[in-house]
Design an enzyme around this catalytic site. Structure first.
Site, PDB file in Angstrom:
ATOM      1  N   GLN A 139       0.827  -1.208   0.000  1.00 53.74           N
ATOM      2  CA  GLN A 139       0.000   0.000   0.000  1.00 53.74           C
ATOM      3  C   GLN A 139       0.862   1.260   0.000  1.00 53.74           C
ATOM      4  OE1 GLN A 139      -3.500   0.080  -0.319  1.00 53.74           O
ATOM      5  NE2 GLN A 139      -2.865  -1.974  -0.896  1.00 53.74           N
TER       6      GLN A 139
ATOM      7  N   HIS B 140       1.540   3.047  -3.312  1.00 51.99           N
ATOM      8  CA  HIS B 140       0.483   3.726  -4.059  1.00 51.99           C
ATOM      9  C   HIS B 140       0.788   5.207  -4.251  1.00 51.99           C
ATOM     10  CE1 HIS B 140      -2.755   1.033  -5.114  1.00 51.99           C
ATOM     11  NE2 HIS B 140      -2.633   0.407  -3.956  1.00 51.99           N
TER      12      HIS B 140
ATOM     13  N   GLU C  71      -9.025   1.051   5.460  1.00 50.52           N
ATOM     14  CA  GLU C  71      -9.533   0.554   4.175  1.00 50.52           C
ATOM     15  C   GLU C  71      -9.259  -0.950   4.072  1.00 50.52           C
ATOM     16  OE1 GLU C  71      -8.769   1.284  -0.634  1.00 50.52           O
ATOM     17  OE2 GLU C  71      -7.305   1.956   0.842  1.00 50.52           O
ATOM     18  N   HIS C  72      -8.021  -1.342   4.324  1.00 57.24           N
ATOM     19  CA  HIS C  72      -7.633  -2.757   4.320  1.00 57.24           C
ATOM     20  C   HIS C  72      -7.140  -3.143   5.712  1.00 57.24           C
ATOM     21  CE1 HIS C  72      -6.757  -1.225   0.167  1.00 57.24           C
ATOM     22  NE2 HIS C  72      -7.438  -2.314  -0.174  1.00 57.24           N
TER      23      HIS C  72
ATOM     24  N   ASP D 234      -7.253  -7.127  -4.328  1.00 56.95           N
ATOM     25  CA  ASP D 234      -7.182  -6.088  -5.361  1.00 56.95           C
ATOM     26  C   ASP D 234      -7.529  -6.640  -6.742  1.00 56.95           C
ATOM     27  OD1 ASP D 234      -6.649  -3.862  -3.910  1.00 56.95           O
ATOM     28  OD2 ASP D 234      -4.522  -3.743  -4.384  1.00 56.95           O
TER      29      ASP D 234
ATOM     30  N   HIS E  86     -54.171  14.234   5.905  1.00 55.59           N
ATOM     31  CA  HIS E  86     -53.708  12.878   6.215  1.00 55.59           C
ATOM     32  C   HIS E  86     -54.794  12.124   6.987  1.00 55.59           C
ATOM     33  CE1 HIS E  86     -49.804  14.400   5.052  1.00 55.59           C
ATOM     34  NE2 HIS E  86     -49.239  13.218   5.292  1.00 55.59           N
TER      35      HIS E  86
END
Length: 867
Positions: free
Chosen positions: A689, A692, A758-759, A792, A851
């Protein structure tokens, strides 16, 4: 020079006051701390943002106060007692000290201290005393240049602050007392305080304003007004006063917007200073960086390198430099050695230029700017205690340095010496939670701060509006401009897609086919075909059924990159859900072609078309529709900050009638490892990661690991990182990543759930049982044989996941992302009669007579038929 007031910020920052980003517009902030670690942490995280003054009156150790100065504090505010201790024990420049004096007696004591030694005259004074003018006369000098600070004490008013300013002092104002809004609502408008210091032109009533970038390069000379200053602060952008057209929002029409960084003055306040981050072509209407011509020197080189990084031709030398860290490393060592050998003025200048070129290339590759480097130089200049600065042993020996200035050489080793690395070790900061305050642990888990979105939004808005108004013509224009695909004549590629556009190797085709099958198998199993039917009371039946979203737009980043994985992760669930129209959008390559792997995936999932565009323009085309692009009901997919801003904008536009999947942020991973974890596996997962981008963050939570076990992982991280082609990016990511050493798995999961990664990777014993403790995560990877990369690509789970802590509120993309649920009610006459009094009573309470009547007339009709 900063603004004529100093904003104080209570830690942790209150939500009722200005944000730290807003405070940074004034150039400086005063924080009150209770410990050295709290001060160092704030300074480390925010030194790039502004000058930081520290109220250290709660710090008992003189050594800690000096360490705060060494950590980058511009000044420290201390008591008279602390001042006496510092004078005896430490050598601190008086220009870095501001002394609190709350009474006439304390002011006299301070004056006496100043008079004792000649070099103490630069110390500042902070007081509550009302008569500032008398203090100026008492000391016989104008404090304004160095600092006479006055605390507000009690309620803060605009008149009182202006009076302090007129008397020559700097008001210390709590952030909670200031506002940027037009309606002050009991608070003081910060813009009015700035205007109070400014000297207006006698003819126009406007303020001369110099605009510079962060390096101090002048971009242009403009004019400001009270209104434009207020609007600049409110929007966080460059806003000025045109003498002909009124308020001038810089870049509103051209797109060359400015992110506001700081506002200040020249030495005598007759010229305002706006420090900005210029986005787009430049400041000047002619397209140059400034109104005085293009950038030169290092600024010009940086601009060129940033542009080449974004669009370097594949195979070019520049592309090699950005992609091969070892090549850059070798060139830096080569040029440094040549500079050392140079002797003449001309040769030294020539070799220094080469060295700076390759050094700046390494910086740009890692996302480091000249401003970052210069701010670090400024930070080093603030150190009070300095190391000797001798050359390190191997380098000293290489040039024959010897003598008393050098430390005694170590005895010659019996074994061959290990080569010395020319780069610092790649590692993450380590924190032992048991011996670290909880607030410091929480702060260490903060994501890297993101740039202000205001300037990005202002850049994206006109693009969206242009595509909304002009359709295909605007879409094609922006594709030519941003993707350089000037040969492209159409905006859409429609199915069936030509075979020649899907020519990929058999190996790649097989990998895509297997992945699609796995993703389809997992997502199709999420279908709930049966209608939910519940009789809530006799004769009252409630149901819920699902239907696919009819038209979905899937954004797949592309261009020079090959991202079939994202196309699969979005296209396969849409196909499995039964969406009637699937529209891909992916930027074409410079020759106008589309990545063949993406075309193949579009073919496999039955996509209707591929929009040949990227960025905000592609999002706008799918949101509103054009002559060629089908309007969609929902847009999904990752993208850069421009794509994210565009998705947020169109989803908030009710005329677009489009929703989006989730907010997006930089990629992240959190690995939990215990004593049974394999160090190489842990390091590989962290680095998968970290590569990235420099804004990615990786976190390791080590469960009860000893020093040798921690060292084994850290050694693997350094070893594997150096072997990666994107090692410079990894280095930038690891700089704001952290290892937390905890006592047990329970503490580990508490921290993980608070972070909401996230992971989440569980490299622990009995990993499956730990899943029960997971409350917040995008996707979980269980056990030593489940690297994040299988998720992934090919395992079957989706890789479009919530980041930046949004896993507390959002799910990752799944089959449910492509369907909506519809409810129904079905009542018999008897069921309505049984429920009628309940409904009628609640309608009466709310005063909604229609109503109530909708029920009453039906019940009356039913009773009449039964009579």
């Amino acid at each position: 020079m900063a603004t004529p007031f100093l904003v104080s910020l209570q830690l942790p920052a209150s939500s009722s006051g200005l944000t730290l980003k807003q405070i940074s517009y004034f150039g400086r902030v005063l924080i009150k701390v209770s410990s050295l670690s709290q001060a160092e942490q704030f300074l480390r995280q925010n030194f790039r943002l502004l000058d930081i003054y520290v109220d250290a009156t709660d710090i008992t150790s003189a050594g800690d106060i000096v360490d705060i100065l060494n950590a980058g504090a511009a000044k420290v505010f201390v008591s008279l007692d602390q001042l006496t201790t510092l004078s005896k024990e430490q050598d601190v420049p008086s220009s870095r000290l501001v002394v609190y004096a709350s009474s006439d007696a304390q002011v006299d004591a301070f004056q006496k201290w100043v008079a004792e030694v000649s070099d103490r005259k630069d110390a500042g004074l902070c007081t509550e005393l009302a008569d500032v003018k008398a203090l100026v006369e008492k000391f016989g000098k104008d404090f304004a240049g160095q600092g006479l600070y006055k605390t507000t004490g009690g309620a803060v008013s605009e008149d009182a602050l202006k009076k302090t300013l007129e008397q020559g002092a700097i008001s210390v104002v709590p952030s909670e007392a200031l506002t940027f809004e037009r309606n002050a609502d009991g608070k003081v408008a910060a813009a009015k305080l700035i205007s109070a210091r400014a000297v207006a032109d006698e003819h126009t009533g406007l303020y001369a304003t110099s605009v510079t970038d962060e390096r101090g390069t002048s971009l242009g000379l403009v004019w400001s007004s009270d209104e434009s200053i207020a609007e600049a602060l409110r929007t966080g952008t460059g806003v000025y006063q045109s003498r002909k057209r009124g308020l001038w929002y810089k870049g509103q029409s051209s797109g060359d917007v400015q992110e506001l960084l700081r506002i200040g003055f020249d030495c005598d306040s007759d010229c305002l200073l706006f420090v900005v981050n210029q986005i787009g072509r430049g400041f000047c209407h002619l397209g140059t960086a400034s109104c005085f011509g293009p950038y030169s020197g290092l600024s010009r080189l940086q601009k060129t390198l940033v542009a080449r990084k974004a669009d370097a031709p594949p195979g070019s030398y520049t592309a090699r430099l950005f992609n091969d860290s070892k090549l850059v490393q070798a060139k830096i060592m080569e040029e440094a050695e040549e500079l050392c050998r140079a002797t003449t003025k001309e040769d030294i200048a020539f070799e220094a230029a080469d060295l700076l070129y390759f050094a700046l290339t390494k910086c740009v590759a890692a996302g480091v700017s000249l401003e970052d480097v210069e701010r670090n130089l400024d930070l080093k200049s603030l150190k009070v205690k300095r190391r000797k600065g001798d050359a390190k042993g191997p380098w000293a020996e290489k040039v024959g340095l010897a003598g008393p200035a050098q430390s005694k050489p170590s005895p010659a080793p019996e074994k061959p010496a290990v080569p010395v690395s020319t780069e610092t070790r790649m590692e993450m900061k380590r924190i032992v939670t048991a011996s670290t305050p909880a607030d410091a642990v929480k702060s260490a888990l903060k994501r890297p701060s993101q740039k202000s979105n205001e300037a990005i939004v202002n850049l994206v808005k006109p693009i969206i509006q242009d595509v909304h108004d002009n359709g295909d013509a605007a879409l094609l224009k922006y594709t030519h401009k941003f993707e350089k695909a000037t040969s492209l004549k159409t905006t859409v590629l429609r199915a069936p897609f030509p075979e020649e556009l899907m020519r990929i190797s058999p190996e790649t085709k097989r990998a895509i086919d297997i992945s699609i099958d796995n993703i389809d198998r997992f997502h199709s199993s999420q279908k709930v075909d049966e209608t939910l039917r519940v009789e809530t009371m006799p004769g009252v039946v409630c149901s819920r059924f699902s239907r696919p979203i009819e038209r979905v737009g899937l954004y797949i980043p592309g261009g020079t990159a090959v991202l079939p994985s994202t196309a699969m992760m979005l296209g396969v669930p849409a196909m499995a859900a039964g969406c009637e129209k699937i529209v891909f959008a992916s930027p074409p390559r410079a020759d106008g072609s589309v990545t063949p792997e993406i075309v193949y995936v579009a073919h496999k999932v039955g996509a209707e078309s591929i929009v040949l565009a990227g960025g905000a323009q592609a999002v706008a085309a799918m949101a509103y529709g054009t002559e060629s692009v089908t309007k969609v009901d929902k847009i999904l997919g990752p993208g850069n900050q421009f794509v994210t801003a565009a998705k947020m904008l169109v989803s908030n536009d009710t005329s677009a009638g489009v929703s989006i999947d989730m907010p997006a942020g930089p990629s992240e991973v959190l690995v939990i490892a215990d004593k049974g974890a394999h160090p190489a596996f842990v390091a590989a997962d962290l680095l998968s990661q970290a590569e990235h981008g420099v804004d990615s963050q990786v976190v390791l939570i080590a469960v009860d690991l000893n020093e040798s076990e921690l060292q084994a992982i850290e050694d693997e991280v350094d070893k594997q990182a150096r072997a990666l082609p994107r090692s410079d990016i990894v280095r930038g990511s690891l700089a704001h990543s952290v290892t937390l050493v905890v006592k047990d798995i329970v503490e580990a999961m508490e921290l993980s759930n608070e972070y909401a990664p996230e992971h989440l990777i569980l490299q622990v014993q009995n990993a499956e049982s730990v899943v029960d403790l997971v409350k917040n995560a995008g996707s979980v990877f269980i056990g030593p044989w489940t690297p994040e990369s299988v998720g992934d690509y090919s395992a079957g789970v989706n890789h479009s996941l919530p980041t930046y802590g949004y896993a507390k509120q959002y799910s990752g993309v799944n089959l449910g992302s492509f369907v909506k649920h519809i409810t129904s009610s079905n009542l018999t006459a008897e069921g309505l009669v049984g429920l009628s009094s309940t409904v009628e009573q609640l309608a009466a309470v709310e005063g909604l007579d229609a109503h109530k009547r909708a029920v009453t007339i039906r019940v009356a009709e039913y009773k009449k038929s039964q009579a």
